[in-house]
Design an enzyme around this catalytic site. Structure first.
Site, PDB file in Angstrom:
ATOM      1  N   PHE A 112       0.828  -1.201   0.000  1.00 16.04           N
ATOM      2  CA  PHE A 112       0.000   0.000   0.000  1.00 16.04           C
ATOM      3  C   PHE A 112       0.867   1.258   0.000  1.00 16.04           C
ATOM      4  CE2 PHE A 112      -3.240  -2.871   1.692  1.00 16.04           C
ATOM      5  CZ  PHE A 112      -4.422  -2.363   1.182  1.00 16.04           C
ATOM      6  N   ASP A 113       0.613   2.144  -0.938  1.00 13.71           N
ATOM      7  CA  ASP A 113       1.109   3.503  -0.827  1.00 13.71           C
ATOM      8  C   ASP A 113       0.400   4.134   0.371  1.00 13.71           C
ATOM      9  OD1 ASP A 113       2.228   6.062  -1.626  1.00 13.71           O
ATOM     10  OD2 ASP A 113       0.245   6.542  -2.414  1.00 13.71           O
TER      11      ASP A 113
END
Length: 222
Positions: free
Chosen positions: A9-10
């Site tokens: 996940f960013d």
């Protein structure tokens, strides 16, 4: 069952909306450099990419001025900017569902690791993540490709096909392409539909619930 095992996940624009904290910290840096301070909406381009890239690209700062800008930015960001932030709706329930389905969750951000750790703890979602991988404060490991490769090296026993990167800017998709993994481009963050689609993600989604559809449902690739 999904072939994906490790979900990357960013942070900014994917897990949380950091607009206020980032843009006000950029304004603070500009003020301290004696540069005309732009309006907040003009600074959304700073959300996502490494600061080294953004200050150089958008204000044509040389290396020395860029570093001074980053130092001023961090001065305010450490004190209050990182907490001027809010989770996107349904993120905690998404993370809980993914963990219950056996996925390993990792944060892959261009933000310095030390700041990312504090933000996740502030939101009390740090317990969902097995690894938080960001940039280093000395300006190294800032590109998304470098960060993803670092994560692949940590989980070296898995194949590239077991990983997927989720992010809201082209840098996330480009990093995924460069390291040979799939990606999910989200359009609810700060990358436009055009930016995301042109960077050719494996999947595109418009909200958090659609991420779950891709990973635990039966959504097909683009």
């Amino acid at each position: 069952m999904s072939k994906y095992k490790i979900i990357l996940f960013d942070l900014d624009g994917t897990l949380s909306d950091p607009k206020e904290g980032i843009t006000k910290s950029v304004q603070y840096a500009m003020e301290n450099l004696g540069v005309e301070v732009p309006e907040i909406h003009e600074l959304e381009c700073f959300i996502g990419p490494p600061l080294q890239v953004s200050f150089a690209e958008h204000y044509d700062f040389d290396e020395l001025k860029t570093q001074r800008a980053i130092d001023f930015y961090r001065e305010r960001f450490k004190e209050k900017g990182m907490f001027e932030n809010k989770l996107y709706p349904n993120i905690p329930s998404l993370l809980k569902t993914l963990k219950e389905n056996g996925f390993t969750l990792v944060v892959a951000t261009s933000k310095p690791t030390v700041f990312a750790e504090q933000i996740l703890k502030y939101f009390t979602i740090d317990q969902f993540f097995d690894l938080i991988a960001g940039s280093n404060l000395d300006g190294t490991r800032t590109s998304k490709a470098e960060i993803i490769q670092y994560i692949l090296d940590v989980y070296h026993e898995y194949e590239a096909g077991n990983f997927i990167m989720i992010g809201d800017r082209k840098h996330d998709m480009i990093g995924a392409h460069h390291t040979g993994i799939d990606s999910i481009g989200v359009t609810y963050g700060y990358g436009s539909f055009e930016e995301i689609s042109q960077s050719k993600p494996t999947y595109m989604v418009s909200n958090v619930d659609e991420i779950k559809d891709v990973l635990v449902g039966c959504r097909v690739k683009l």
